[in-house]
Enzyme design. Structure first.
Site, PDB file in Angstrom:
ATOM      1  N   LYS A   1      45.157  51.161  41.380  1.00 10.66           N
ATOM      2  CA  LYS A   1      45.440  50.344  42.569  1.00 10.66           C
ATOM      3  C   LYS A   1      45.702  51.208  43.813  1.00 10.66           C
ATOM      4  O   LYS A   1      45.947  52.421  43.713  1.00 10.66           O
ATOM      5  CB  LYS A   1      46.644  49.441  42.272  1.00 10.66           C
ATOM      6  CG  LYS A   1      46.374  48.418  41.160  1.00 10.66           C
ATOM      7  CD  LYS A   1      47.548  47.462  41.009  1.00 10.66           C
ATOM      8  CE  LYS A   1      47.293  46.427  39.929  1.00 10.66           C
ATOM      9  NZ  LYS A   1      48.376  45.428  39.865  1.00 10.66           N
TER      10      LYS A   1
ATOM     11  N   TYR B   1      41.424  37.852  41.229  1.00 12.29           N
ATOM     12  CA  TYR B   1      42.754  37.392  40.794  1.00 12.29           C
ATOM     13  C   TYR B   1      42.890  35.869  40.858  1.00 12.29           C
ATOM     14  O   TYR B   1      44.008  35.360  40.946  1.00 12.29           O
ATOM     15  CB  TYR B   1      43.833  38.042  41.656  1.00 12.29           C
ATOM     16  CG  TYR B   1      44.217  39.449  41.199  1.00 12.29           C
ATOM     17  CD1 TYR B   1      44.767  39.667  39.931  1.00 12.29           C
ATOM     18  CD2 TYR B   1      44.054  40.548  42.028  1.00 12.29           C
ATOM     19  CE1 TYR B   1      45.125  40.932  39.511  1.00 12.29           C
ATOM     20  CE2 TYR B   1      44.426  41.831  41.620  1.00 12.29           C
ATOM     21  CZ  TYR B   1      44.959  42.008  40.352  1.00 12.29           C
ATOM     22  OH  TYR B   1      45.335  43.264  39.924  1.00 12.29           O
TER      23      TYR B   1
ATOM     24  N   ASN C   1      52.060  48.451  41.393  1.00 10.86           N
ATOM     25  CA  ASN C   1      52.355  48.975  40.055  1.00 10.86           C
ATOM     26  C   ASN C   1      51.224  49.845  39.499  1.00 10.86           C
ATOM     27  O   ASN C   1      51.051  49.963  38.288  1.00 10.86           O
ATOM     28  CB  ASN C   1      52.763  47.847  39.100  1.00 10.86           C
ATOM     29  CG  ASN C   1      51.647  46.852  38.858  1.00 10.86           C
ATOM     30  OD1 ASN C   1      50.587  46.937  39.460  1.00 10.86           O
ATOM     31  ND2 ASN C   1      51.894  45.900  37.981  1.00 10.86           N
TER      32      ASN C   1
ATOM     33  N   HIS D   1      45.908  48.152  36.893  1.00 13.06           N
ATOM     34  CA  HIS D   1      45.657  46.846  36.265  1.00 13.06           C
ATOM     35  C   HIS D   1      44.891  47.113  34.987  1.00 13.06           C
ATOM     36  O   HIS D   1      44.083  48.039  34.924  1.00 13.06           O
ATOM     37  CB  HIS D   1      44.807  45.952  37.182  1.00 13.06           C
ATOM     38  CG  HIS D   1      44.245  44.761  36.470  1.00 13.06           C
ATOM     39  ND1 HIS D   1      44.980  43.613  36.272  1.00 13.06           N
ATOM     40  CD2 HIS D   1      43.047  44.565  35.860  1.00 13.06           C
ATOM     41  CE1 HIS D   1      44.241  42.753  35.581  1.00 13.06           C
ATOM     42  NE2 HIS D   1      43.062  43.303  35.328  1.00 13.06           N
TER      43      HIS D   1
ATOM     44  N   GLU E   1      36.019  40.641  33.331  1.00 10.57           N
ATOM     45  CA  GLU E   1      36.462  41.565  34.392  1.00 10.57           C
ATOM     46  C   GLU E   1      35.502  42.759  34.518  1.00 10.57           C
ATOM     47  O   GLU E   1      35.242  43.230  35.624  1.00 10.57           O
ATOM     48  CB  GLU E   1      37.888  42.042  34.110  1.00 10.57           C
ATOM     49  CG  GLU E   1      38.918  40.923  34.283  1.00 10.57           C
ATOM     50  CD  GLU E   1      40.356  41.393  34.071  1.00 10.57           C
ATOM     51  OE1 GLU E   1      40.575  42.567  33.732  1.00 10.57           O
ATOM     52  OE2 GLU E   1      41.261  40.564  34.268  1.00 10.57           O
TER      53      GLU E   1
HETATM   54  P1  CMP Z   1      48.219  42.984  37.349  1.00 13.26           P
HETATM   55  O1  CMP Z   1      48.199  43.476  35.944  1.00 13.26           O
HETATM   56  O2  CMP Z   1      47.216  43.574  38.268  1.00 13.26           O
HETATM   57  O3  CMP Z   1      48.039  41.390  37.364  1.00 13.26           O
HETATM   58  C1  CMP Z   1      48.538  40.597  38.416  1.00 13.26           C
HETATM   59  C2  CMP Z   1      49.426  41.334  39.346  1.00 13.26           C
HETATM   60  O4  CMP Z   1      50.275  40.561  40.161  1.00 13.26           O
HETATM   61  C3  CMP Z   1      50.370  42.191  38.538  1.00 13.26           C
HETATM   62  O5  CMP Z   1      49.665  43.251  37.945  1.00 13.26           O
HETATM   63  C4  CMP Z   1      51.394  42.595  39.593  1.00 13.26           C
HETATM   64  O6  CMP Z   1      51.050  43.777  40.255  1.00 13.26           O
HETATM   65  C5  CMP Z   1      51.309  41.446  40.608  1.00 13.26           C
HETATM   66  N1  CMP Z   1      52.587  40.762  40.761  1.00 13.26           N
HETATM   67  C6  CMP Z   1      53.286  40.683  41.903  1.00 13.26           C
HETATM   68  N2  CMP Z   1      54.400  39.985  41.724  1.00 13.26           N
HETATM   69  C7  CMP Z   1      54.427  39.597  40.432  1.00 13.26           C
HETATM   70  C8  CMP Z   1      55.346  38.842  39.650  1.00 13.26           C
HETATM   71  N3  CMP Z   1      56.472  38.338  40.158  1.00 13.26           N
HETATM   72  N4  CMP Z   1      55.038  38.656  38.345  1.00 13.26           N
HETATM   73  C9  CMP Z   1      53.884  39.152  37.815  1.00 13.26           C
HETATM   74  N5  CMP Z   1      52.975  39.872  38.522  1.00 13.26           N
HETATM   75  C10 CMP Z   1      53.258  40.101  39.817  1.00 13.26           C
END
Ligand code: CMP
Length: 140
Positions: A11, A51, A114, A117, A128
């Site tokens: 990311k 998403y 974070n 993904h 995906e």
């Molecule tokens: P990802 O695995 O990319 O899938 C969805 C993303 O939404 C997740 O990682 C997080 O980076 C993001 N996200 C932001 N806020 C939240 C939240 N409260 N709970 C879960 N995912 C979140």
């Protein structure tokens, strides 16, 4: 165990901090092979489409804003039990809950920024991967 392909995205928080190599070293050390890879700047419509499963979640707009805030690296990881193994190496979505040694524990800045993904099921991995790559681009 079965050989699987799974989608990984590095990311914008991680590409901005030049962490692509350190992150991929963890995947490769664990035995996953990078069989396709591209660095790209997502458009808003691409990020919203990728998403769309989260479109009704309160964090959707912030998530899309973040995912288009800089380049990402989309890649396909291949190996034994790759979907689960990738998620184990990544760690919990929220870095505060991630295990020591995981990517998110070491590198993530927040639950949103974070760093990585990873597909959460084999079925989602297939869709995906096809979002980013043509079959001919997967080179084992
Ligand atoms: P990802 O695995 O990319 O899938 C969805 C993303 O939404 C997740 O990682 C997080 O980076 C993001 N996200 C932001 N806020 C939240 C939240 N409260 N709970 C879960 N995912 C979140």
């Amino acid at each position: 165990m079965a050989i699987e392909n799974t989608l990984s995205i590095i990311k914008p928080d991680a590409t901005k901090r030049n962490l692509t190599g350190l992150i991929n070293a963890k995947f490769e050390k664990a035995g996953l092979k990078i069989i396709a890879q591209k660095r790209l700047q997502l458009s808003r419509s691409m990020a919203e489409k990728f998403y769309q499963i989260h479109k009704d979640r309160p964090f959707f707009k912030d998530l899309v804003d973040f995912m288009i805030s800089g380049p990402v690296v989309a890649q396909v990881l291949r190996g034994d039990n790759a979907v689960f193994l990738n998620r184990t190496i990544m760690g919990a979505t929220n870095p505060e809950e991630a295990e020591n040694g995981t990517i998110r524990k070491e590198f993530a800045e927040s639950i949103e920024a974070n760093s990585v993904h990873g597909s959460d099921s084999l079925e989602n991995a297939r869709s995906e991967i096809s979002f980013f790559f043509a079959y001919i681009e997967l080179v084992n």
